[in-house]
Scaffold this active site. Structure first.
Site, short mmCIF file in Angstrom:
data_model
loop_
_atom_site.label_atom_id
_atom_site.label_comp_id
_atom_site.label_asym_id
_atom_site.label_seq_id
_atom_site.Cartn_x
_atom_site.Cartn_y
_atom_site.Cartn_z
CG ASP A 53 -6.77 -4.44 2.32
OD1 ASP A 53 -7.20 -4.28 1.17
OD2 ASP A 53 -6.34 -3.51 3.02
CG ASP A 74 -5.05 -0.72 5.86
OD1 ASP A 74 -5.86 -1.09 4.99
OD2 ASP A 74 -4.51 0.40 5.84
CG ASP A 109 -1.93 -0.97 1.29
OD1 ASP A 109 -2.36 -1.35 0.19
OD2 ASP A 109 -2.36 -1.37 2.38
#
Ligand code: ATP
Length: 892
Positions: free
Chosen positions: A638, A634, A326
């Site tokens: 996900d 997170d 990310d």
């Protein structure tokens, strides 16, 4: 008690708690005394005594003990006692190793134990969920696991997935009003939430009504002893290899015994020698040492802010060939500051540092008075209203409690003099649709003092523009025509190309008292007001980490929900997006099948404007291309991708419980550079394991061969059983452990990732074991023969020399094992544990040889000084001969 049938007040009274301030510390203490900790009881653990005795259940050890007993009965007391003592010490060693392994696994489990937010003494604090007591007020949001059974008293779009209890995988919508119908099953209790279930949407507050074994989960806890396999691929491979090694060792031992007997040695002596040899040569301790090495590595990783939740990940880390990370918070600092605002074609700039709410507004570089700028005011005010974050002062600094993006909007409004509490007296929030990364928007429904009702939405600008039908231009509402859309798009691109993260604000008025039930209804036909652009500076260490990964043959891929142009700008700054690599956006990704993605995925370095579900597709495509993928995440959404990745990585700070539970690795500092550090450690741990496998097996080969060759040459026994056992315990054990603690070689991050299919003996390890073992055996035999033929009457002296040579050859060889190249490729004394292990082994050997009371036990006599030249000279041969051949090959 049936708490779902009571209303809020009744619950508060029944539990003797206070919904406005929570319990006091004193209350908590009393209640804990009464009801204990909020824990589910675990299954029986193996007792220490049992673990100790299990060290002796090995077949060959039992045979040895039986043989020793017989020799004791036949009058060989000293030998018998000595052998038993060594076996017991060995047992202790194995016991401590296994205990250590077990303890560190337990410690790992505790480190990743879930936390909950609880109201105590009037303040919301985070505590480990096991510290909850009945009557505690807890708060949870999407992605949290519920820590105990609670009666809900607040629910905002709250949905909870209760499949762990009910088997129903569809989330249940929760509410707070009391239920009256009787005979309700757990699945029907809409105003309750249960331990172990998962919040998939919205947020809520509840009061704890049951903890530990009293919870619904506790009642079925026996079914939940989720035995997760903790064995790593290498451990499994070693177990298989162990069987082969045992067979080989046994065959060779039988051969030694047979040849010995044929050559005229008596059966009893040969039998005891054979059994001792088998015990020494079978690497029964290997799996335990591997576990210890793995768990020590895990401890080192913790110091570097990485928690390994699943032991096999330590190994897989060393194989990683792609890291998908990310952007926000992992590669960047997640410290957002609004610097630019745009509306009606005008750009304003804001100054100020971090979350400090002091700063001024500028237009064309001139400071302005905010009162003159209506559009700006409205944008800032709505940004503050549609917001969940809080700015707090901590020491001399300002911090944000909540989403940093929202914190930035809050601070920008504060710079213009707005105050949230004051704003909430003018506008009452009557409903809220929280942000999620699929919609990329958040909305509140508010009512002003005159009873007018508004929808206020903020979100990704391109998405918000799509659901807007008009735009506020110079204070007037106009149709959002094609031309206007282009202007908005230009403004977005302009901000994004400066690496700014952009948020758009929109609103609409709806007739008073309209009940808006879902976000689809709210987030349409909006009036677009403008944009806020915020900086989120890259973490300073990430650029270097990306570079090191590249050198290590690991590709870094940025995955972000942010705008394509923003992502591009930051990826370029960090060295992720380079010439020839591509950017793919979520829209294109949606239209591709996994197979189509596979075709191009190797060239893509940035995926932008993606939704979490795209991550799974990316993982699959990369895996199909043969990559070993580390994937960060997170949120709740996900989790599938984290699970599917070879190494699922969750964020320790911003990560939800669900993401953490799905992951193999948790980053305590949410930092990309930590992944790199963990990979480096993972590679090192594996190399260290190879080092001691190589050392131990080469030593064993040496021990067997010296015996075998001696028997074939019709010589007497070069080593007596107790000496063999001593070598197994001291010379093999300590240095092997020390090798497990070795530092990485300089070039660990300059090599290509290891193939996960690679066998234990890959990359020449098998050859090294056999060749070194062979040489160690030969030099020991030569030392024995030279001394023996000088004085055939003095066999004990020749045996002592053989013993010393074998020990020294192994202790010199251990330095060679530190590198895959040669003993001289790094400072041989760089590992202080190893130096100490070798020094203590040498001292122990000298004691055994020179301390008179031990001499009869170990069948030794003092070695003369001149013979030490022979011992050390011959013992150095295996290592130096091979180092020399390595150098020669290199110079060619
Ligand atoms: P990454 O995957 O790198 O963490 P991200 O955090 O930028 O990416 P999201 O959080 O999904 O991804 O955000 C996507 C977009 O949604 C952002 O670019 C922003 O425009 C918008 N956005 C982010 N947070 C909020 C919020 N709290 N409210 C409204 N819109 C938001």
């Amino acid at each position: 008690m049936k708490f779902h049938e009571l209303n809020e007040r009744e619950v508060e009274k029944a539990l003797n708690t206070d919904f406005s301030a929570g319990l006091t510390e004193a209350d908590v203490k009393n209640r804990r005394k009464q009801y204990g900790l909020n824990e589910l009881e675990e299954g029986e653990k193996q007792s220490a005594l049992l673990l100790f005795f299990s060290q002796f259940k090995d077949f060959m050890v039992l045979v040895l003990l039986a043989a020793t007993l017989i020799s004791g009965l036949l009058g060989e007391y000293i030998d018998a006692i000595a052998i038993i003592a060594i076996v017991i010490v060995n047992g202790f060693l194995g016991f401590f190793q296994e205990r250590k392994a077990e303890k560190s696994l337990q410690a790992l489990k505790e480190l990743s134990a879930p936390q909950v937010q609880v109201l105590r003494d009037g303040e919301w604090v985070k505590i480990p969920s096991k510290e909850l007591v009945v009557g505690d007020l807890v708060k949870f949001t999407s992605g949290d696991r519920i820590g105990a059974d609670v009666r809900l008293i607040e629910a905002r779009s709250l949905e909870i997935e209760e499949s762990a209890l009910t088997g129903e995988s569809l989330p249940v919508q929760k509410k707070t009003s009391k239920l009256t119908s009787s005979n309700l099953g757990i699945g029907d209790l809409e105003n309750m939430a249960f331990m172990g279930t998962m919040v998939t949407r919205g947020s809520g507050v509840g009061v704890v009504v049951a903890i530990g074994m009293k919870t619904a989960m506790g009642q079925i806890a026996d079914l939940l002893q989720n035995a997760e396999t903790m064995e790593t691929p290498l451990q499994r491979r070693l177990e298989q290899l162990g069987k082969i090694l045992i067979t080989a060792a046994l065959i060779l031992t039988v051969l030694v015994v047979l040849v010995g007997v044929l050559q005229g040695h008596d059966l009893y002596t040969m039998f005891l020698a054979g059994v001792s040899l088998a015990v020494a040569a079978i690497p029964e301790g290997l799996p335990a040492i591997v576990t210890v090495a793995l768990s020590l590595g895990v401890q080192r990783m913790i110091k570097n802010n990485a928690i390994v939740r699943k032991l096999p990940a330590v190994e897989t880390l060393g194989c990683a060939s792609v890291i998908c990370s990310d952007k926000t918070g992992t590669m960047t600092q997640n410290k957002m500051t609004v610097t630019h605002l745009w509306s009606s074609g005008t750009v304003w700039k804001v100054d100020g540092v971090g979350y400090n709410p002091r700063g001024s507004f500028y237009r064309n570089e001139n400071e302005i008075d905010i009162k003159d700028e209506k559009a700006l005011q409205q944008m800032l005010m709505f940004g503050m209203l549609c917001n969940h974050a809080e700015v707090k002062k901590k020491d001399e600094d300002f911090i944000v409690d909540g989403d940093p993006t929202e914190g930035a909007l809050l601070v920008a409004a504060m710079k213009a003099g707005y105050n949230r509490n004051q704003l909430l007296t003018q506008f009452e929030i009557i409903n809220e649709f929280p942000f999620d990364s699929v919609r990329k928007m958040m909305t509140v429904v508010v009512k002003d003092q005159n009873g007018r009702q508004f929808i206020v939405t903020k979100g990704a600008p391109d998405v918000l523009a799509n659901v807007s039908e008009s735009i506020l231009w110079d204070g007037k509402r106009q149709l959002l025509s094609k031309d206007m859309q282009n202007q908005v798009q230009e403004a977005i691109n302009d901000l994004a190309s400066q690496a700014l993260r952009t948020i758009a604000i929109g609103f609409k008025e709806v007739p008073a008292k309209t009940v808006i039930l879902d976000e689809k209804e709210a987030e349409k036909d909006l009036t677009f007001i403008g944009l806020q652009g915020m900086i989120d500076p890259p973490r300073p260490e990430v650029k270097q980490a990306v570079k090191e990964c590249k050198e290590a043959g690991i590709k870094t891929v940025m995955i972000t929900g942010d705008h394509v142009i923003t992502a591009k700008a930051i990826a370029t700054q960090l060295g992720i997006l380079t010439k020839g690599s591509k950017v793919l956006d979520g829209k294109a990704l949606s239209e591709m099948s996994v197979e189509e993605l596979e075709e191009v995925v190797d060239d893509v370095s940035v995926f932008a404007r993606v939704s979490p579900e795209h991550k799974l597709k990316i993982v699959k495509a990369l895996q199909n291309r043969g990559h070993i993928v580390a994937m960060t995440g997170d949120g709740v959404n996900d989790a599938p991708a984290i699970k599917a990745a070879d190494i699922g990585v969750a964020m320790g700070i911003t990560g939800t419980d669900v993401a953490k539970e799905a992951s193999a690795l948790v980053l305590l500092d949410d930092n990309f550079a930590t992944i790199k550090a963990a990979i480096k450690e993972g590679r090192n741990i594996y190399e260290n394991i190879r080092k001691f496998i190589r050392y131990l097996l080469a030593s064993n080969v040496g021990e067997i061969l010296v015996m075998l060759f001696a028997m074939l040459l019709a010589l007497p026994l070069p080593l007596v059983p107790i000496q063999i056992l001593w070598v197994n315990l001291v010379t093999d054990g300590l240095p092997a452990m020390a090798l497990g603690l070795d530092k990485p070689e300089d070039d660990v991050m300059k090599r290509k990732p290891r193939s996960p299919k690679e066998g234990v003996f890959a990359r020449g390890l098998g050859w090294k074991v056999v060749s070194r073992g062979f040489l160690i055996g030969i030099v020991t035999l030569i030392a024995f023969m030279i001394t023996y033929y000088q004085d055939t009457e003095n066999l004990v002296y020749a045996q002592t020399i053989a013993f010393a040579t074998l020990v020294m050859a192994q202790l010199i060889h251990v330095f060679d094992c530190r590198s895959e190249k040669s003993v001289f490729s790094r400072n041989p004394f760089g590992n202080k544990y190893l130096v100490w292990a070798v020094i203590s082994s040498v001292i122990l050997m000298l004691i055994v040889i020179y301390y008179p009371p031990l001499q009869p036990i170990f069948h030794t006599v003092p070695v003369e000084l001149r013979d030490w030249f022979l011992v050390v000279g011959l013992a150095s041969v295996p290592t130096f001969l091979l180092a020399g051949s390595f150098l020669m090959r290199k110079t060619k």
